[in-house]
Design a protein around this motif. Sequence first.
Motif, PDB file in Angstrom:
ATOM      1  N   TYR A  44       0.822  -1.212   0.000  1.00  0.00           N
ATOM      2  CA  TYR A  44       0.000   0.000   0.000  1.00  0.00           C
ATOM      3  C   TYR A  44       0.857   1.265   0.000  1.00  0.00           C
ATOM      4  N   TYR A  45       1.989   1.224   0.692  1.00  0.00           N
ATOM      5  CA  TYR A  45       2.824   2.417   0.829  1.00  0.00           C
ATOM      6  C   TYR A  45       3.816   2.593  -0.321  1.00  0.00           C
ATOM      7  N   ALA A  46       3.917   1.631  -1.199  1.00  0.00           N
ATOM      8  CA  ALA A  46       4.917   1.684  -2.291  1.00  0.00           C
ATOM      9  C   ALA A  46       4.821   2.965  -3.107  1.00  0.00           C
ATOM     10  N   ASP A  47       3.608   3.409  -3.403  1.00  0.00           N
ATOM     11  CA  ASP A  47       3.423   4.633  -4.197  1.00  0.00           C
ATOM     12  C   ASP A  47       3.340   5.884  -3.336  1.00  0.00           C
ATOM     13  N   HIS A  48       3.504   5.738  -2.045  1.00  0.00           N
ATOM     14  CA  HIS A  48       3.367   6.875  -1.130  1.00  0.00           C
ATOM     15  C   HIS A  48       4.637   7.122  -0.320  1.00  0.00           C
ATOM     16  N   MET A  49       5.770   6.688  -0.831  1.00  0.00           N
ATOM     17  CA  MET A  49       7.050   6.848  -0.137  1.00  0.00           C
ATOM     18  C   MET A  49       7.886   7.936  -0.811  1.00  0.00           C
ATOM     19  N   MET A  50       8.669   8.628   0.007  1.00  0.00           N
ATOM     20  CA  MET A  50       9.642   9.603  -0.485  1.00  0.00           C
ATOM     21  C   MET A  50      11.024   9.086  -0.102  1.00  0.00           C
ATOM     22  N   TYR A  51      11.929   9.088  -1.057  1.00  0.00           N
ATOM     23  CA  TYR A  51      13.255   8.527  -0.799  1.00  0.00           C
ATOM     24  C   TYR A  51      14.369   9.570  -0.822  1.00  0.00           C
ATOM     25  N   THR A  52      14.072  10.782  -1.300  1.00  0.00           N
ATOM     26  CA  THR A  52      15.084  11.838  -1.331  1.00  0.00           C
ATOM     27  C   THR A  52      14.486  13.135  -0.793  1.00  0.00           C
ATOM     28  N   PRO A  53      15.291  13.925  -0.091  1.00  0.00           N
ATOM     29  CA  PRO A  53      14.805  15.224   0.383  1.00  0.00           C
ATOM     30  C   PRO A  53      14.471  16.133  -0.810  1.00  0.00           C
ATOM     31  N   LEU A 114       3.875   3.710  19.347  1.00  0.00           N
ATOM     32  CA  LEU A 114       3.616   3.526  17.925  1.00  0.00           C
ATOM     33  C   LEU A 114       4.819   3.969  17.122  1.00  0.00           C
ATOM     34  N   ILE A 115       5.058   3.322  15.979  1.00  0.00           N
ATOM     35  CA  ILE A 115       6.200   3.630  15.133  1.00  0.00           C
ATOM     36  C   ILE A 115       5.719   3.830  13.696  1.00  0.00           C
ATOM     37  N   SER A 116       6.347   4.782  13.004  1.00  0.00           N
ATOM     38  CA  SER A 116       6.074   5.002  11.589  1.00  0.00           C
ATOM     39  C   SER A 116       7.332   5.561  10.932  1.00  0.00           C
ATOM     40  N   LEU A 117       7.261   5.725   9.621  1.00  0.00           N
ATOM     41  CA  LEU A 117       8.377   6.252   8.843  1.00  0.00           C
ATOM     42  C   LEU A 117       8.052   7.650   8.328  1.00  0.00           C
ATOM     43  N   THR A 118       9.027   8.549   8.378  1.00  0.00           N
ATOM     44  CA  THR A 118       8.813   9.872   7.800  1.00  0.00           C
ATOM     45  C   THR A 118       8.823   9.799   6.276  1.00  0.00           C
ATOM     46  N   ASN A 119       9.283   8.697   5.729  1.00  0.00           N
ATOM     47  CA  ASN A 119       9.302   8.516   4.274  1.00  0.00           C
ATOM     48  C   ASN A 119       7.888   8.401   3.703  1.00  0.00           C
ATOM     49  N   ILE A 120       6.924   7.995   4.502  1.00  0.00           N
ATOM     50  CA  ILE A 120       5.537   7.892   4.044  1.00  0.00           C
ATOM     51  C   ILE A 120       4.953   9.295   3.986  1.00  0.00           C
ATOM     52  N   LYS A 121       4.320   9.631   2.882  1.00  0.00           N
ATOM     53  CA  LYS A 121       3.750  10.970   2.706  1.00  0.00           C
ATOM     54  C   LYS A 121       2.727  11.261   3.796  1.00  0.00           C
ATOM     55  N   MET A 122       2.738  12.506   4.268  1.00  0.00           N
ATOM     56  CA  MET A 122       1.868  12.898   5.387  1.00  0.00           C
ATOM     57  C   MET A 122       0.392  12.722   5.082  1.00  0.00           C
ATOM     58  N   ALA A 123      -0.010  12.929   3.844  1.00  0.00           N
ATOM     59  CA  ALA A 123      -1.421  12.780   3.488  1.00  0.00           C
ATOM     60  C   ALA A 123      -1.898  11.348   3.753  1.00  0.00           C
ATOM     61  N   VAL A 124      -1.014  10.394   3.579  1.00  0.00           N
ATOM     62  CA  VAL A 124      -1.343   8.990   3.850  1.00  0.00           C
ATOM     63  C   VAL A 124      -1.145   8.692   5.329  1.00  0.00           C
ATOM     64  N   GLN A 125      -0.052   9.174   5.876  1.00  0.00           N
ATOM     65  CA  GLN A 125       0.307   8.880   7.259  1.00  0.00           C
ATOM     66  C   GLN A 125      -0.718   9.403   8.261  1.00  0.00           C
ATOM     67  N   ASN A 126      -1.299  10.550   7.984  1.00  0.00           N
ATOM     68  CA  ASN A 126      -2.238  11.164   8.923  1.00  0.00           C
ATOM     69  C   ASN A 126      -3.639  10.580   8.859  1.00  0.00           C
ATOM     70  N   LYS A 127      -3.906   9.712   7.888  1.00  0.00           N
ATOM     71  CA  LYS A 127      -5.212   9.052   7.819  1.00  0.00           C
ATOM     72  C   LYS A 127      -5.175   7.806   8.694  1.00  0.00           C
ATOM     73  N   ALA A 128      -6.028   7.755   9.685  1.00  0.00           N
ATOM     74  CA  ALA A 128      -6.052   6.600  10.590  1.00  0.00           C
ATOM     75  C   ALA A 128      -6.328   5.305   9.838  1.00  0.00           C
ATOM     76  N   SER A 129      -7.116   5.384   8.773  1.00  0.00           N
ATOM     77  CA  SER A 129      -7.474   4.178   8.018  1.00  0.00           C
ATOM     78  C   SER A 129      -6.309   3.605   7.215  1.00  0.00           C
ATOM     79  N   SER A 130      -5.228   4.368   7.065  1.00  0.00           N
ATOM     80  CA  SER A 130      -4.075   3.853   6.309  1.00  0.00           C
ATOM     81  C   SER A 130      -3.165   2.974   7.163  1.00  0.00           C
ATOM     82  N   HIS A 131      -3.328   3.011   8.482  1.00  0.00           N
ATOM     83  CA  HIS A 131      -2.540   2.185   9.412  1.00  0.00           C
ATOM     84  C   HIS A 131      -1.039   2.377   9.218  1.00  0.00           C
TER      85      HIS A 131
END
Length: 175
Positions: A44-53, A114-131
């Motif tokens: 699910y997160y494959a298209d929502h990751m950032m790998y470079t600043p 809880l743990i998460s990655l900053t690489n996941i875009k915030m629009a996805v990360q902030n949605k509770a349904s995205s887990h």
Amino acid sequence: IETLPTVPCWNYKIITTSYPTKSPAILYFHDSLECMETLFNHPYYADHMMYTPFQVFTSAERVIREFSEWMSGDMAWQMQSKLPLGATLCSIIFSSNKTHIMNMCGGKVTHLLLISLTNIKMAVQNKASSHAFLLNALMPIIRFIHPVHQMCSVLEAHLFHECLDIVLQPLKVAA
């Protein structure tokens, strides 16, 4: 079923304390590195990751900079510049909250970590349904028996940080 992402298994450790407590301190936790791997490998997160600043400016003159994601910040740029060529910056977010886990049987409470990655875009990360945040640990909250009441809160804080040290050990080794 074989194509579903795997999840880390639970571990536990009984924490010995230097002062008596009303109940044993039991830490339940996942391997933090395995949690990160689970997030990185989740389809699910494959298209929502950032790998470079990156940097975003509000105008062509590049005068006003917009900070929308962690990867758009100065710290991400500084950290990435220190990595070898081809390496990817991977930063972690932790969140904790005191939560009641059993109201029926004695009112047990714990600090969820809880743990998460900053690489996941915030629009996805902030949605509770995205887990996007995984439950990494159940940090014990126990009552210490000490004649000085203020000392009990110091002992509780020390126990929390001792447990945090155990949970974060795999990340310290990897860093």
